[in-house]
Every structure is written in structure tokens, then in C-alpha cells.
Design an enzyme around this catalytic site. Structure first.
Site, PDB file in Angstrom:
ATOM      1  CG  HIS A  81      -1.933  -1.089   1.248  1.00  0.00           C
ATOM      2  ND1 HIS A  81      -3.206  -1.003   0.733  1.00  0.00           N
ATOM      3  CD2 HIS A  81      -1.820  -2.354   1.737  1.00  0.00           C
ATOM      4  CE1 HIS A  81      -3.841  -2.147   0.914  1.00  0.00           C
ATOM      5  NE2 HIS A  81      -3.012  -2.997   1.515  1.00  0.00           N
ATOM      6  CG  ASN A 154      -7.837  -4.450   0.964  1.00  0.00           C
ATOM      7  OD1 ASN A 154      -7.175  -3.447   1.207  1.00  0.00           O
ATOM      8  ND2 ASN A 154      -7.331  -5.662   0.969  1.00  0.00           N
ATOM      9  CG  HIS A 345      -2.700  -1.005  14.756  1.00  0.00           C
ATOM     10  ND1 HIS A 345      -2.732  -2.311  14.308  1.00  0.00           N
ATOM     11  CD2 HIS A 345      -2.399  -1.080  16.080  1.00  0.00           C
ATOM     12  CE1 HIS A 345      -2.476  -3.121  15.313  1.00  0.00           C
ATOM     13  NE2 HIS A 345      -2.280  -2.416  16.393  1.00  0.00           N
ATOM     14  CE1 TYR A 368      -2.138  -4.688   9.315  1.00  0.00           C
ATOM     15  CE2 TYR A 368      -2.265  -2.510   8.356  1.00  0.00           C
ATOM     16  CZ  TYR A 368      -2.498  -3.865   8.271  1.00  0.00           C
ATOM     17  OH  TYR A 368      -3.056  -4.406   7.152  1.00  0.00           O
TER      18      TYR A 368
HETATM   19 FE1  HDE Z   1      -2.406  -4.775   5.466  1.00  0.00          FE
HETATM   20  N1  HDE Z   1      -0.597  -3.975   5.919  1.00  0.00           N
HETATM   21  N2  HDE Z   1      -1.716  -6.605   6.008  1.00  0.00           N
HETATM   22  N3  HDE Z   1      -4.157  -5.659   4.857  1.00  0.00           N
HETATM   23  N4  HDE Z   1      -3.087  -3.035   4.857  1.00  0.00           N
HETATM   24  C1  HDE Z   1      -0.253  -2.691   5.757  1.00  0.00           C
HETATM   25  O1  HDE Z   1       0.858  -1.378   7.355  1.00  0.00           O
HETATM   26  C2  HDE Z   1      -0.618  -6.833   6.733  1.00  0.00           C
HETATM   27  C3  HDE Z   1      -4.474  -6.975   4.937  1.00  0.00           C
HETATM   28  C4  HDE Z   1      -4.353  -2.729   4.455  1.00  0.00           C
HETATM   29  O2  HDE Z   1      -3.262   3.514   3.918  1.00  0.00           O
HETATM   30  C5  HDE Z   1       1.075  -2.365   6.370  1.00  0.00           C
HETATM   31  O3  HDE Z   1       1.254   0.807   7.728  1.00  0.00           O
HETATM   32  C6  HDE Z   1      -0.533  -8.222   7.099  1.00  0.00           C
HETATM   33  C7  HDE Z   1      -5.874  -7.183   4.728  1.00  0.00           C
HETATM   34  C8  HDE Z   1      -4.436  -1.346   4.089  1.00  0.00           C
HETATM   35  O4  HDE Z   1      -1.662   3.380   5.391  1.00  0.00           O
HETATM   36  C9  HDE Z   1       1.509  -3.694   7.009  1.00  0.00           C
HETATM   37  C10 HDE Z   1      -1.638  -8.809   6.542  1.00  0.00           C
HETATM   38  C11 HDE Z   1      -6.382  -5.931   4.500  1.00  0.00           C
HETATM   39  C12 HDE Z   1      -3.159  -0.819   4.308  1.00  0.00           C
HETATM   40  C13 HDE Z   1       0.365  -4.603   6.644  1.00  0.00           C
HETATM   41  C14 HDE Z   1      -2.381  -7.792   5.875  1.00  0.00           C
HETATM   42  C15 HDE Z   1      -5.296  -5.001   4.576  1.00  0.00           C
HETATM   43  C16 HDE Z   1      -2.345  -1.887   4.801  1.00  0.00           C
HETATM   44  C17 HDE Z   1       2.063  -1.722   5.445  1.00  0.00           C
HETATM   45  C18 HDE Z   1      -2.029 -10.287   6.579  1.00  0.00           C
HETATM   46  C19 HDE Z   1      -7.831  -5.562   4.181  1.00  0.00           C
HETATM   47  C20 HDE Z   1      -2.704   0.593   4.044  1.00  0.00           C
HETATM   48  C21 HDE Z   1       2.308  -0.339   5.963  1.00  0.00           C
HETATM   49  C22 HDE Z   1      -2.341 -10.739   7.851  1.00  0.00           C
HETATM   50  C23 HDE Z   1      -8.737  -5.847   5.248  1.00  0.00           C
HETATM   51  C24 HDE Z   1      -3.060   1.526   5.146  1.00  0.00           C
HETATM   52  C25 HDE Z   1       1.441  -0.202   7.081  1.00  0.00           C
HETATM   53  C26 HDE Z   1      -2.630   2.920   4.797  1.00  0.00           C
HETATM   54  C27 HDE Z   1      -1.006  -1.754   5.178  1.00  0.00           C
HETATM   55  C28 HDE Z   1       0.330  -5.874   7.046  1.00  0.00           C
HETATM   56  C29 HDE Z   1      -3.558  -8.061   5.148  1.00  0.00           C
HETATM   57  C30 HDE Z   1      -5.481  -3.604   4.365  1.00  0.00           C
HETATM   58  C31 HDE Z   1       2.861  -4.218   6.582  1.00  0.00           C
HETATM   59  C32 HDE Z   1       0.557  -8.867   7.904  1.00  0.00           C
HETATM   60  C33 HDE Z   1      -6.636  -8.506   4.778  1.00  0.00           C
HETATM   61  C34 HDE Z   1      -5.655  -0.611   3.557  1.00  0.00           C
HETATM   62  O5  HDE Z   1       1.603  -3.584   8.398  1.00  0.00           O
END
Ligand code: HDE
Length: 688
Positions: A81, A154, A345, A368
């Protein structure tokens, strides 16, 4: 800024978050330049040297400070993202949810809560294109009176994997391949499809990713989903499972793939520009918040496990109740300070909202916080203005990089007597957060639940729910993506896998990508869920963008009337001609062209209207007109022709028919054109 409708965020009634941010805004206009120590600077173009042609001196504190700061301007981009864009807004509650939750921002009709929403692409780097085929992030930070609540979702309601432990694998496979760092912001490569075929729980998500949902027209016309199952808990401690939805007021609309790829080159910032411009124009994007609720005791009533993030709750079985509206009404002052430094988060919850045991969500609860420590340089990121809650926060956490606040007093521990045992915990009855007291038991085990094992039924449900043109787009997307895969074995594995969704789909992909058509056992799932199709969405002309193509000699009365009608319908109009500036029309009238055939492009508009006239080089003018018309035709978009430009129909591949609106005596040209615009695409058009 001209905010013509909705709440004026700069008006006298600034919300609490805006007031808080105002305290941090610095306007450098009209000031004298200083160092960070506030020493006035007398020269900013030459470094301090020993002699005019001599070496630079180390004692030049201004040079050193300026260069050092510059050297440290970048912070790590988000691992996923990275490319995103955000705006401020408000949430207004329409239905009191007191029966279900103690969360204060969900109680009391009319309750208004400031928020900050960031939309993003998942796969590409920060500087990648907006229109890549990808999932879009839809993250909302509510600044509630109980503290910050983040709904980090999402635009697709399900996910690739079921357990967080696979996330690094998924992302490694998705990102550019490590040996050559190709391709940028695209899943059309070997490692991604190799991951898919060997982790078949991804099947349902892949159906969405290959559908039009993954190429939304803009952020204003896509749905949002919390994806995971959460819990709402009321004052009696009773819980309901909940899934969150965002429904855009302007309907759900997408680009076509050829268009999306071309926009990527013509305007890499297409979607962020759209969000910025519409907010600046006062056409504030709006989304309704919806909830699906399941009683705690009904947890096992479904033929899927509600803890499995690769499954959705069909709306026909569990209806979505709309409870409030989010309006995005203010652009940021500074993208780095706000959109880049915002730290979402999913673990940021408020009393009355809790998690479920979804193993994907559980892993996110760790990730997060962990990632922000690196990205934002230490544990004090909650003090960055965009991340601060609007209610005060107090605890015994101290120090760390870039600490802003100055905690006074000698006590920084609990329990104590020197500070009267404060800060003190708040009893649950008075609003202290209480985790839902779910009963859990089981063996320590590293294994998945068998109730997560059905990987194909809902992918099939999605397929069954698509309109014929949506199915064709899915076949085309698979053919493109899998067609880019070099390994024949991977191509075959993918085709074999999607046999489990639909034999016709698999056969079509097999033919397109040159592998064996597999023998498929027909799927037994015959149900469909009409809510999954985009066909019956909202169709309105508001905020659409039209290019009116004219040259000298155009019929000014026809164009004048059309521009008026379009503006009345909330449509944005660009006048496109050979050069920027005055275009001479009939009856001594003129129009001002704000774009040229070169600066604009048909792919950047929802429609073009061939408005007549010509230039000093008629052949060149006609060739430009033809290019705009052909391209718009090919992307199924409405096209308007004034009487004098109708001859282009014969000179291009356009056929009169759906979405081709020609000015004719006795017909209401303007309203026919506006109606066609509202429809946006004419899939019945045979473009070949
Ligand atoms: Fe994320 N995800 N994600 N994700 N995600 C990040 O956090 C992660 C997942 C989502 O505009 C990171 O600050 C793991 C699902 C959005 O700043 C990180 C898993 C969904 C955003 C991270 C998922 C999301 C992130 C990268 C699997 C939809 C952007 C930088 C367990 C429900 C937020 C950060 C923004 C961002 C980890 C799966 C949505 C790396 C480990 C499912 C919208 O922490």
C-alpha cells in the site's frame, strides 16, 4: 478553495480534528528565512568558502544543516500500500447502534465524527501508476471521543490467504521479481501465479482481482470492505459478529483494461488527481457505512466459516444495513505530513468494538504497530499530528526517538502513591475498554481448521453472479495475466486450478495461454448473489468529465446550450481544440479551449462530444478528432455528435446505435446526451 456544497470544513464550525491540526500548520509565506535554530540567513545561494574560488568551509552551519536535512527527507515507503492518497472528512450516523455497541460514535442519530481516509494500491511502489490492476486499500481513521478507531479495509471483500503467516510469501510473490525487479505494480508475472496455483485458498480473491473491481474508475466509485469478521458489543456485554461495508453514493464503476493501461502512461496520477479535483470543486465524495450482523449464537449456521477471510457473507443471506454517511470534504495541506505519516492499525479499536479469531486479522494486529516503528522511526508516532486522538491521552510511556510532549512530574510508573496512583485505569462501567470474554479452549496446534477447506464454492458463486460482459472481462484478464507467465507449467497449473470454478472459464484461459484444456468436474454450486455484480449499481451523470472537441467555425449556439446542460447535470467540461485559448465560433461568439488535442487524451474523459469546426490544417484537425472518437468508441463510452460533425460516423469505426448520440432536428440533443452519459458504458456495442 471553492466548496459549493456540503459542510464547509473551513467554515466557523471546524471539527475537533481540524482545530487540532490547525495548531500545527505553518505558513512560510512572507516570512524571513532562518536556520532551524531561528538564526536569520543572509545568503542561500552560495556556500561559505575560503576565497571566491576556494574550498568550502566546514563551519558553514547553514550549508550543513540544509544538506543534512535534505539527505534525511525520505522515510521507508509502506511495504504494501505504498502508493496512496488521502483526504479529511466526517462521518454522520443515521441509525443509532446502541442496541449493538457501546461505541459512542455509533450512538445517537446525527452524531458526527471527524475522520481521515487513505486509498491505496497494494503492489506498486510509491511512484507507480494509479490505474494498475490491483486491490485498493480503503483505510479510515475515525477520531472518536473514545479514542481513534481505524477501519483498515480494501475494495474487495475477501483476501488471498487465510492465515497471516503466509502474508510475507504472498507479498514476495506479488512484488517485482527479486532478480530483475520487474514488473512494477503488476501481478502479471510468474511468481505471483506460481503462488496462486500453489496456495489455492486464493481462488475466490483471484476471481475478484481478475474482475472489473480491480480497475476502479476512481476512489469515489468503489466499495470498501472491512474484510474480517469483527464484534460489536453492547452495554449488556452481548456480542454480534459484524462485517463492515462502504457503499459509494455514485455507484460502483470501473475502467476497461485497455483504457486503464493507457491512462497509466497519460496520467499516472489519474485517481489521486480525481480525488483532489472533486474535493476542491466541492463535489465531496460520499459513502454509506453498512453493517452485516450475525448473532453470536448463529456462528455455525452457514456453509462457510465466518472466521475465514476468503469468504464473504452473501448480502442476500445477511443483508447490509446502512447506518451512516462518510463525506470527504477537505484535501490535505501537506501529503507527507498527513497521508504519508498517517499510521493505520486494525488494532486501534474503541470500547464496543472487538476482534474475532480470524487468523488473518490476528496476525495483522501485530504487524501494523511493528511496521510503524520502522517507517515512522520509533515508538512516538502517535504524537504525529495526523495520528493524535482528539481526546487527551495519558499513560506512563516515556522517551524514545522524537518525543514531542513534555511529561511533567517525577512519577512514570504504576502503581504509585506519589501521584495519587494516577494515571489510573477506568472501570469498565465508566468506559474502560473491556475485551469480549469469549470462552476459548483447545490444544496448542499449528494447523488450519477443516472448516476453512472449501476454496472454490464462493469463487463459483462470484462467477455465477456476473453479467455476461463481466464474465468476458474476467476471461480477458486471466488471458492477459497468465499469458504473461513464462513458465508453461505454471500456466497449466493455473488453468487446472480454475477448472474448480468453471470449466468454460478454464477452457477459455487454456486456449488463450496455449496449454491443455483440462477435464473439469462441473461445479455443484448453482446459486448466484446479484449484489456481487456491478451491473445494477447507481448510474448518475454527476462529476463525470466530458471533452468537447471544437475548432474554429463551430456552431456556438449548439455548444453553448450543451455546456449549460452538462454543467446543470454536475458534469465537468473541458474544451479541447488545437491550441489553448480562443476558438472562434459562429455568430461572432467564441469559446476558450483549456486543453489541446496534445495535452488531453480521450482516455481521461468519460465521453467526448464532437462539436464541429476545423483549423488551418483541416487534415490534422480531422485526424485528431478521429483519434478521440475511435478511442472513446473502443472503450464503450458515450459519444456525442453535433449535426456538423456527424460525418465522422462514416469516417470512423463508429456505428450509430447505443451510446452514440447525434444532434437531429426535433430531438432533444442535450438531454439524450446527458442520459447516455449517466449510463457510462454501452457494453452491448460491438466495437469490432
Ligand atoms: Fe495490510 N498492511 N496486512 N491488509 N493493509 C499494511 O501497514 C498486513 C491486509 C491494508 O493507507 C502495512 O502501515 C498483514 C488485509 C491497508 O496506510 C503492514 C496482513 C487488508 C493498508 C500490513 C495484511 C489489509 C495496509 C504496510 C495479513 C484488508 C494501508 C504499511 C495478515 C482488510 C493503510 C502499514 C494505509 C497496510 C500488514 C492483510 C489492508 C505491513 C501482515 C486482509 C488498507 O503492516
Amino acid at each position: 478553495m471553492n466548496h459549493s456544497k456540503g459542510n464547509n470544513p473551513n467554515g466557523p464550525n471546524k471539527n475537533a480534528k481540524q482545530q487540532q491540526l490547525d495548531a500545527y500548520r505553518v505558513n512560510n509565506f512572507g516570512t524571513r528565512m532562518t536556520t532551524n535554530q531561528s538564526v536569520k540567513i543572509s545568503g542561500d545561494e552560495n556556500s561559505l568558502k575560503a576565497g571566491l574560488r576556494g574550498p568550502t568551509l566546514l563551519e558553514d552551519f547553514h550549508l550543513r544543516e540544509k544538506i543534512t536535512h535534505f539527505d534525511h527527507e525520505r522515510i521507508p515507503e509502506r511495504v504494501v500500500h505504498a502508493r496512496g492518497y488521502a483526504a479529511h472528512g466526517e462521518f454522520v450516523l443515521h441509525k443509532c447502534m446502541k442496541a449493538y455497541t457501546t461505541a459512542k460514535f455509533l450512538q445517537g442519530v446525527g452524531k458526527t465524527t471527524p475522520l481521515f481516509t487513505r486509498f491505496s494500491n497494494v503492489a506498486g511502489s510509491k511512484g507507480s501508476i494509479d490505474t494498475a490492476r490491483d486491490v485498493r486499500g480503503f483505510a479510515v481513521k475515525f477520531y472518536t471521543e473514545d479514542g481513534n478507531y481505524d477501519l483498515v479495509g480494501n475494495n474487495i471483500p475477501v483476501f488471498f490467504i487465510q492465515d497471516a503467516i503466509k502474508f510475507p510469501d504472498l507479498i514476495h510473490a506479488t512484488k517485482p521479481e527479486p532478480h530483475n525487479e520487474i514488473p512494477q505494480a503488476s501481478t502479471a508475472h510468474d511468481t505471483f501465479w506460481d503462488f496462486v496455483a500453489n496456495n489455492q485458498e486464493s481462488a475466490h480473491m483471484i476471481m475478484w482481482l481478475m474482475s472489473d473491481r480491480a480497475i476502479p474508475t476512481n476512489f469515489r466509485k468503489m466499495e470498501g470492505f472491512g474484510v474480517h469478521t469483527f464484534r460489536l458489543i453492547n452495554a449488556e456485554g452481548k456480542a454480534h459478529f459484524v462485517k463492515f461495508h462502504w457503499k459509494p453514493k455514485l455507484g460502483v464503476h470501473s475502467l476497461v483494461w485497455d483504457e486503464a493501461q493507457k491512462i497509466g502512461g497519460k496520467d499516472a496520477d489519474f485517481q489521486r488527481r480525481d480525488l483532489w479535483n472533486t474535493i476542491e470543486a466541492g463535489s465531496y465524495p460520499e459513502y454509506e457505512l453498512g453493517v452485516q450482523l450475525i448473532k453470536e449464537e448463529d456462528e455455525f449456521m452457514f456453509d462457510f466459516d465466518i472466521l475465514d477471510a476468503t469468504k464473504l457473507w452473501p448480502e442476500e443471506i445477511v443483508p447490509v444495513e446502512r447506518i451512516g454517511t462518510m463525506t470527504l470534504n477537505r484535501n490535505v495541506d501537506n501529503v507527507f505530513a498527513e497521508s504519508e505519516q498517517v499510521a493505520y492499525h486494525p488494532g486501534n479499536v474503541v470500547p464496543g468494538i472487538d476482534f474475532s479469531n480470524d487468523p488473518l486479522l490476528q496476525g495483522r494486529l501485530f504487524s501494523y504497530l511493528d511496521t510503524q516503528l520502522l517507517r515512522l522511526g520509533g515508538p512516538n508516532f502517535a504524537e504525529i499530528p495526523i495520528n493524535r486522538p482528539v481526546c487527551p491521552f495519558h499513560n506512563n510511556q516515556r522517551d524514545g526517538f522524537s518525543r514531542q510532549r513534555i511529561d511533567v512530574g517525577q512519577v512514570s510508573y504504576h502503581k504509585n502513591s506519589l501521584a495519587d496512583n494516577t494515571p489510573s485505569p477506568t472501570p469498565v462501567e465508566e468506559g474502560g475498554y473491556e475485551h469480549y470474554q469469549e470462552r476459548v479452549e483447545g490444544h496448542v496446534i499449528r494447523a488450519g481448521s477443516p472448516s476453512f477447506d472449501d476454496h472454490f464454492s464462493q469463487g463459483r458463486l462470484f462467477w455465477n453472479s456476473m453479467a455476461p460482459y463481466e464474465k468476458q472481462h474476467i476471461i480477458d484478464a486471466f488471458s492477459f495475466e497468465v499469458g504473461k507467465v513464462q513458465s508453461k507449467s505454471v500456466r497449466q497449473q493455473v488453468v487446472d486450478m480454475f477448472c474448480n470454478v468453471d470449466s468454460g472459464l478454464a477452457a477459455n484461459i487454456a486456449t488463450a495461454v496455449g496449454v491443455k484444456r483440462p477435464e473439469c468436474t462441473p461445479s455443484s454450486v448453482t446459486e448466484s448473489s446479484p449484489a456481487l455484480s456491478m451491473k445494477d449499481t447507481v448510474y448518475v451523470p454527476e462529476t463525470l468529465k466530458v471533452a468537447i472537441l471544437i475548432g474554429d467555425g463551430f456552431d456556438s449556439s449548439v455548444i453553448g446550450k450543451m455546456v449549460k446542460s452538462l454543467r446543470n447535470a454536475g458534469v465537468t467540461v473541458d474544451i479541447v481544440s488545437n491550441t489553448i485559448g480562443t476558438v472562434r465560433g459562429s455568430h461572432g461568439k467564441t469559446a476558450m479551449a483549456n486543453q489541446t488535442f496534445l495535452t488531453a487524451s480521450p482516455v481521461l474523459y468519460d465521453s467526448v462530444l464532437a462539436g464541429g469546426g476545423t483549423s488551418s490544417n483541416p487534415a490534422e484537425f480531422d485526424s485528431n478528432m478521429k483519434n478521440y472518437i475511435e478511442e472513446t468508441w473502443k472503450h464503450y463510452k458515450p459519444i456525442g455528435f453535433t449535426k456538423e460533425s456527424a460525418y465522422f460516423i462514416k469516417n470512423t469505426s463508429v456505428h450509430e446505435g447505443p451510446g452514440v448520440i447525434v444532434e437531429k432536428a426535433g430531438s432533444d440533443f442535450e438531454s439524450s446526451y446527458v442520459n447516455a452519459l449517466a449510463k457510462q458504458r454501452f457494453w452491448e456495442r460491438n466495437i469490432y
